[in-house]
Scaffold this motif. Structure first.
Motif: not given
Length: 223
Positions: A149-155, A157-171
């Motif tokens: 929701k906030l785009g936090d914790n990107l650094s 251990s699971f930050g890359n998965l959060i980033s991937d999820t947000l990139i997918l959701a942007s579609s």
């Protein structure tokens, strides 16, 4: 001596009218699985039906997506004495009917938080695969949902998965992320547990096994 028994696992219930927009997935009608009666498969079934019973008591009632479109819920489950885990996801229409559901078995991740992150990413990818353009997404891991929701914790251990999820959701044309309590996520949790019954990925389009249908019914009828 090990005795194998044919156990009919799925009695699928069509929850709505036929899909007018066919996706890459075909409807799965029934399955027959060979299992050892003393195996973990029966234990997983017991867990699923326990969820069905508990869902009728103190269940959080289904509420439509704030986007007035689709709501996608997801969860992960760790299988005891196994190096595997399950991911469950369910996409529902604003009236609570099933649009699509999945159970997927994966190798056991190094932590529960990574499992929940993988489930979140799989849920967004699943929404894209079935062709919907807007959805709210709900999971019961507070740290994962807050991070999305906030785009936090990107650094982390699971930050890359959060980033991937947000990139997918942007579609998607429109989306949101929010936390739900465990009692509000029993359908996705049961689907995650159900992954134990399959070799890899199983998908249902507007048709679900009877045990999942019972959870959906309890969800809609909760006070």
């Amino acid at each position: 001596m090990v005795v194998e028994t044919n156990v009919v696992i799925d009695i699928n219930v069509d929850t709505s009218m036929p899909n007018k927009h066919p996706s890459k997935y075909s409807r799965i009608q029934s399955e027959e699985i060979n299992c050892d009666p003393g195996s973990q498969l029966l234990t997983q079934l017991q867990h699923i039906y326990t969820d069905c019973i508990s869902a009728s008591k103190g269940k959080k009632k289904w509420s439509p997506s704030p986007l007035d479109s689709f709501k996608t819920k997801f969860d992960g489950a760790v299988f005891e004495n196994s190096n595997e885990a399950g991911i469950g996801g369910v996409i529902r229409k604003s009236n609570g009917e099933i649009n699509a559901a999945l159970s997927e078995k994966i190798p056991l991740p190094p932590s529960v938080v990574i499992l929940e992150s993988l489930a979140a990413r799989r849920a967004v990818l699943f929404a894209l695969e079935v062709g919907i353009t807007q959805s709210s997404f709900e999971g019961d891991s507070e740290i994962i949902m807050t991070s999305l929701k906030l785009g936090d914790n990107l650094s982390s251990s699971f930050g890359n998965l959060i980033s991937d999820t947000l990139i997918l959701a942007s579609s998607l044309l429109n989306f949101s992320f929010s936390h739900t309590v465990r009692l509000g996520n029993v359908v996705a949790h049961a689907l995650a547990r159900r992954a134990f019954l399959y070799f890899s990925l199983t998908v249902w389009m507007e048709s679900v096994p009877l045990d999942i249908f019972l959870l959906i019914a309890a969800d809609l009828q909760a006070p």
